[in-house]
Design a protein around this motif. Structure first.
Motif, mmCIF file in Angstrom:
data_model
loop_
_atom_site.group_PDB
_atom_site.id
_atom_site.type_symbol
_atom_site.label_atom_id
_atom_site.label_comp_id
_atom_site.label_asym_id
_atom_site.label_seq_id
_atom_site.Cartn_x
_atom_site.Cartn_y
_atom_site.Cartn_z
ATOM 1 N N GLY A 283 0.783 -1.218 0.000
ATOM 2 C CA GLY A 283 0.000 0.000 0.000
ATOM 3 C C GLY A 283 0.820 1.275 0.000
ATOM 4 O O GLY A 283 2.056 1.263 -0.005
ATOM 5 N N HIS A 290 -3.070 4.178 2.752
ATOM 6 C CA HIS A 290 -3.900 3.039 3.119
ATOM 7 C C HIS A 290 -3.589 2.604 4.547
ATOM 8 O O HIS A 290 -2.436 2.282 4.870
ATOM 9 C CB HIS A 290 -3.646 1.882 2.160
ATOM 10 C CG HIS A 290 -3.786 2.271 0.723
ATOM 11 N ND1 HIS A 290 -2.788 2.071 -0.214
ATOM 12 C CD2 HIS A 290 -4.803 2.893 0.065
ATOM 13 C CE1 HIS A 290 -3.195 2.525 -1.393
ATOM 14 N NE2 HIS A 290 -4.400 3.042 -1.240
ATOM 15 N N GLU A 292 -4.212 -0.103 5.710
ATOM 16 C CA GLU A 292 -3.782 -1.494 5.664
ATOM 17 C C GLU A 292 -2.268 -1.628 5.766
ATOM 18 O O GLU A 292 -1.769 -2.670 6.232
ATOM 19 C CB GLU A 292 -4.274 -2.126 4.356
ATOM 20 C CG GLU A 292 -4.053 -3.621 4.254
ATOM 21 C CD GLU A 292 -4.896 -4.422 5.233
ATOM 22 O OE1 GLU A 292 -4.598 -5.609 5.425
ATOM 23 O OE2 GLU A 292 -5.842 -3.848 5.807
ATOM 24 N N ASN A 295 -1.476 -2.157 9.314
ATOM 25 C CA ASN A 295 -1.931 -3.487 9.735
ATOM 26 C C ASN A 295 -0.934 -4.560 9.318
ATOM 27 O O ASN A 295 -0.618 -5.474 10.077
ATOM 28 C CB ASN A 295 -3.308 -3.787 9.139
ATOM 29 C CG ASN A 295 -4.383 -2.845 9.642
ATOM 30 O OD1 ASN A 295 -4.260 -2.282 10.729
ATOM 31 N ND2 ASN A 295 -5.437 -2.675 8.863
ATOM 32 N N VAL A 296 -0.437 -4.453 8.087
ATOM 33 C CA VAL A 296 0.536 -5.431 7.594
ATOM 34 C C VAL A 296 1.827 -5.367 8.403
ATOM 35 O O VAL A 296 2.416 -6.404 8.762
ATOM 36 C CB VAL A 296 0.808 -5.217 6.096
ATOM 37 C CG1 VAL A 296 2.013 -6.032 5.636
ATOM 38 C CG2 VAL A 296 -0.417 -5.570 5.273
ATOM 39 N N ARG A 379 -4.385 -11.112 5.308
ATOM 40 C CA ARG A 379 -5.305 -10.177 4.673
ATOM 41 C C ARG A 379 -4.504 -9.219 3.795
ATOM 42 O O ARG A 379 -3.306 -9.056 3.954
ATOM 43 C CB ARG A 379 -6.096 -9.385 5.722
ATOM 44 C CG ARG A 379 -5.167 -8.630 6.670
ATOM 45 C CD ARG A 379 -5.923 -8.081 7.879
ATOM 46 N NE ARG A 379 -5.018 -7.450 8.809
ATOM 47 C CZ ARG A 379 -4.365 -8.111 9.762
ATOM 48 N NH1 ARG A 379 -4.537 -9.410 9.901
ATOM 49 N NH2 ARG A 379 -3.554 -7.477 10.594
ATOM 50 N N ARG A 380 -5.151 -8.599 2.878
ATOM 51 C CA ARG A 380 -4.490 -7.584 2.044
ATOM 52 C C ARG A 380 -5.505 -6.512 1.714
ATOM 53 O O ARG A 380 -6.673 -6.818 1.452
ATOM 54 C CB ARG A 380 -3.921 -8.191 0.765
ATOM 55 C CG ARG A 380 -3.137 -7.167 -0.052
ATOM 56 C CD ARG A 380 -2.386 -7.813 -1.190
ATOM 57 N NE ARG A 380 -1.580 -6.822 -1.874
ATOM 58 C CZ ARG A 380 -2.039 -6.070 -2.879
ATOM 59 N NH1 ARG A 380 -3.274 -6.221 -3.295
ATOM 60 N NH2 ARG A 380 -1.260 -5.181 -3.445
ATOM 61 N N GLY A 381 -5.079 -5.289 1.722
ATOM 62 C CA GLY A 381 -6.003 -4.176 1.505
ATOM 63 C C GLY A 381 -6.716 -4.265 0.165
ATOM 64 O O GLY A 381 -6.104 -4.556 -0.850
ATOM 65 N N TRP A 383 -8.403 -1.608 -1.396
ATOM 66 C CA TRP A 383 -8.820 -0.210 -1.441
ATOM 67 C C TRP A 383 -9.302 0.206 -2.820
ATOM 68 O O TRP A 383 -9.889 1.249 -2.995
ATOM 69 C CB TRP A 383 -7.679 0.700 -0.996
ATOM 70 C CG TRP A 383 -6.417 0.489 -1.769
ATOM 71 C CD1 TRP A 383 -6.080 1.016 -2.973
ATOM 72 C CD2 TRP A 383 -5.319 -0.339 -1.387
ATOM 73 N NE1 TRP A 383 -4.851 0.576 -3.373
ATOM 74 C CE2 TRP A 383 -4.351 -0.262 -2.416
ATOM 75 C CE3 TRP A 383 -5.063 -1.139 -0.271
ATOM 76 C CZ2 TRP A 383 -3.147 -0.936 -2.360
ATOM 77 C CZ3 TRP A 383 -3.862 -1.813 -0.218
ATOM 78 C CH2 TRP A 383 -2.915 -1.718 -1.245
#
Length: 586
Positions: A283, A290, A292, A295-296, A379-381, A383
């Motif tokens: 991202g 993002h 995300e 989060n990653v 998981r992966r964004g 967007w």
């Protein structure tokens, strides 16, 4: 050489000149060539192909020499627009450009654009007029020179100009030529200002004006720095953070990802250096980025982040502490002043080096038995959305971006420029690029009007289509549609028209204020475009978008797509509205 910072480990070798070649810039015969003509010849030899500006009486001799040369003489409507266009032309072509301005307000009008050139790493030479010595201090009209004028001190090097000089005598052209030649060789941009008194412009140039220059190589990482980088990166998972400064090293970045298994994130200006559709891309950081990404990083928990060509300022990071890995940053840049600046408390191994040279050295020493660390992501964004078109109501910005992606990004090679404001927040967040050089944004300096006018320079610089995503506020503030008509430039403006300074409006609301002073009268930009000789189309509903964008991309010459956008869809600016009133502890 660098600012002291907790946890900062300097491993820097300064640039060392190596005399490897001699270049002759100008060969002028005394009495037959004026200073103005010799300077134009110098600019030609430096690689300048375009000069942007507004003529005035005091700069007329230089402009006349320009107009007779092989340099494209581009007369704009405003000096700020000319300077923004020169900035984007330089970045689009990877060549130096020139700006010309007359005394007084001619010079001061250009200054914001020149500040943008400095901030963006462009290579631009500003040539302005100044009052002749015999008229100084006598209340000359628009009196301007090194020690007087509306903004004194503009003829000295500093925060705005890497090099600046008032040329008081023709003999100083020797120094000017040398300094310009040295400057345009910089890999991180160069902004210069030459102030020419009217009386000097027409004076005879020196005889046989030749400049011998010993060329140099950019700074190189030491063997010790490479060894320490290998100890930090080759045996444990890390993430690569790419920024605009790594744009010329795309293949090397990709090779390092393949060899190491590292994940990649990018700053807004670094979009496309590593394909945003690659599964290893996590991202965009900073404004319009993002969530995300953070989060990653929490999931993968890398020991280090290898920072290549981003200064990690607010526009690129929002100063998020979640982007700081446990072991700190390995930061590579040509400018030693950036190390530790954005994150002064983060452990930082600083390497002053040109990024391509650093990566070549790192890859040459990369252990053959190093196993690529390929972390599994749960998981992966997601967007990027392609929502169905609504049949009623104004156009949602996210839907507009989906159509720009389909028609402009995926089906053309056009350069896309995103204007400061909600326009660049939506573009940073939604658009995806698979190669560098397709996207331009200024999340740090962020001058309104830079892309609304810069799109003309970008199209001229690359010799092809350029598309600007701009707000109506920026378009009303400064645009060069008339100049695009004059030179039949293939520039397209996609205007997010909401009759509001919506970034300010939404920012006030996010900060807990009742918005005030953000509304502007509705504007019909198609009518304005046609009034100056361009064409355009108005879009009021989402189903009309694709055909309008396709028409714009197929039309030769300047074209406006005036899009009535929904005002209440909040732009994805991330932490901007909180960092504005006090940065989080980093």
């Amino acid at each position: 050489m660098i600012r002291s910072s907790p946890g900062l480990t300097p491993l820097i070798r300064p640039m060392t000149p190596e005399p490897t070649e001699v270049a002759a810039l100008v060969d002028a015969d005394a009495g037959s060539t004026t200073v103005a003509e010799a300077l134009v010849q110098c600019l030609q030899q430096l690689g300048v192909r375009q000069a942007f500006g507004v003529v005035g009486a005091a700069i007329a001799p230089f402009c006349e020499a320009l107009a007779r040369s092989s340099i494209d003489y581009l007369h704009f409507r405003h000096e700020a627009g000319a300077a923004f266009a020169a900035t984007e032309a330089s970045l689009a072509s990877d060549r130096p450009t020139a700006v010309f301005a007359t005394t007084g307000p001619g010079l001061t009008n250009a200054l914001t654009g020149m500040a943008a050139a400095r901030a963006e790493g462009a290579t631009v030479v500003l040539v302005s007029a100044s009052t002749s010595p015999q008229q100084r201090g006598r209340r000359a009209a628009q009196e301007t020179h090194g020690s007087a004028g509306p903004v004194p001190g503009l003829c000295t090097a500093g925060a705005l100009f890497h090099y600046a000089l008032t040329v008081e005598h023709a003999s100083e052209l020797h120094e000017v030529s040398l300094r310009l030649m040295c400057g345009v060789g910089r890999v991180d941009g160069f902004v210069a200002h030459l102030s020419l008194p009217v009386s000097v412009q027409g004076a005879a140039a020196p005889d046989a004006l030749r400049v011998g220059l010993a060329s140099w190589h950019p700074p190189m990482a030491t063997d010790a720095a490479i060894d320490q980088c290998l100890r930090l990166l080759a045996r444990s998972p890390f993430v690569i953070w790419v920024g605009y400064g790594a744009r010329r090293a795309r293949d090397l970045v990709c090779e390092l990802v393949d060899r190491s298994g590292a994940l990649v994130m990018c700053s807004p200006r670094g979009k496309g250096i590593f394909s945003e559709r690659d599964p290893r891309f996590v991202g965009v950081t900073g404004m319009g980025g993002h969530a995300e990404v953070e989060n990653v990083l929490r999931e993968v928990a890398p020991q280090h982040v290898l920072v290549l060509g981003t200064r990690m300022g607010e526009g690129s990071s929002s100063w998020s502490v979640d982007l700081v890995p446990a072991g700190g940053f390995v930061h590579v840049d040509v400018d030693p002043d950036v190390f530790g600046a954005a994150y002064p408390c983060a452990p930082t191994m600083a390497v002053q080096a040109e990024i391509g040279a650093f990566l070549r050295a790192l890859l040459a020493a990369w252990p053959a038995d190093a196993e690529p660390a390929a972390p599994r992501l749960s998981r992966r964004g997601e967007w990027v959305m392609d929502p169905a078109h609504a049949l009623v109501g104004a156009v949602r910005p996210r839907v507009l971006m989906a159509e720009v992606q389909r028609v402009v990004v995926d089906r053309s090679d056009a350069l896309i420029l995103a204007e400061s404001g909600n326009s660049f927040a939506w573009a940073n967040h939604c658009l995806q690029f698979e190669e560098p050089g397709r996207y331009r944004v200024s999340p740090s300096f962020g001058a309104m009007g830079q892309m609304a006018t810069g799109v003309v320079g970008a199209a001229l610089g690359r010799g092809g289509k350029a598309v600007a995503l701009v707000g109506d506020g920026a378009m009303l503030m400064l645009s060069e549609v008339s100049s695009a008509v004059q030179y039949q430039v293939s520039a397209v403006w996609v205007i997010l028209n909401d009759a509001r300074y919506n970034m300010c409006h939404q920012g006030m609301r996010a900060a807990g204020w009742e918005p005030f002073g953000t509304a502007i009268p509705p504007t019909d930009f198609v009518t304005l475009a046609r009034a100056v000789g361009a064409d355009g189309v108005r879009v009021e509903r989402e189903p009309e978008l694709r055909a309008a964008l396709e028409t714009a991309m197929q039309t030769r010459g300047p074209f406006v797509v005036d899009v009535k956008v929904a005002v209440d869809e909040v732009a994805p600016l991330g932490r901007r509205n909180t960092t504005l009133f006090g940065a989080p502890d980093s």
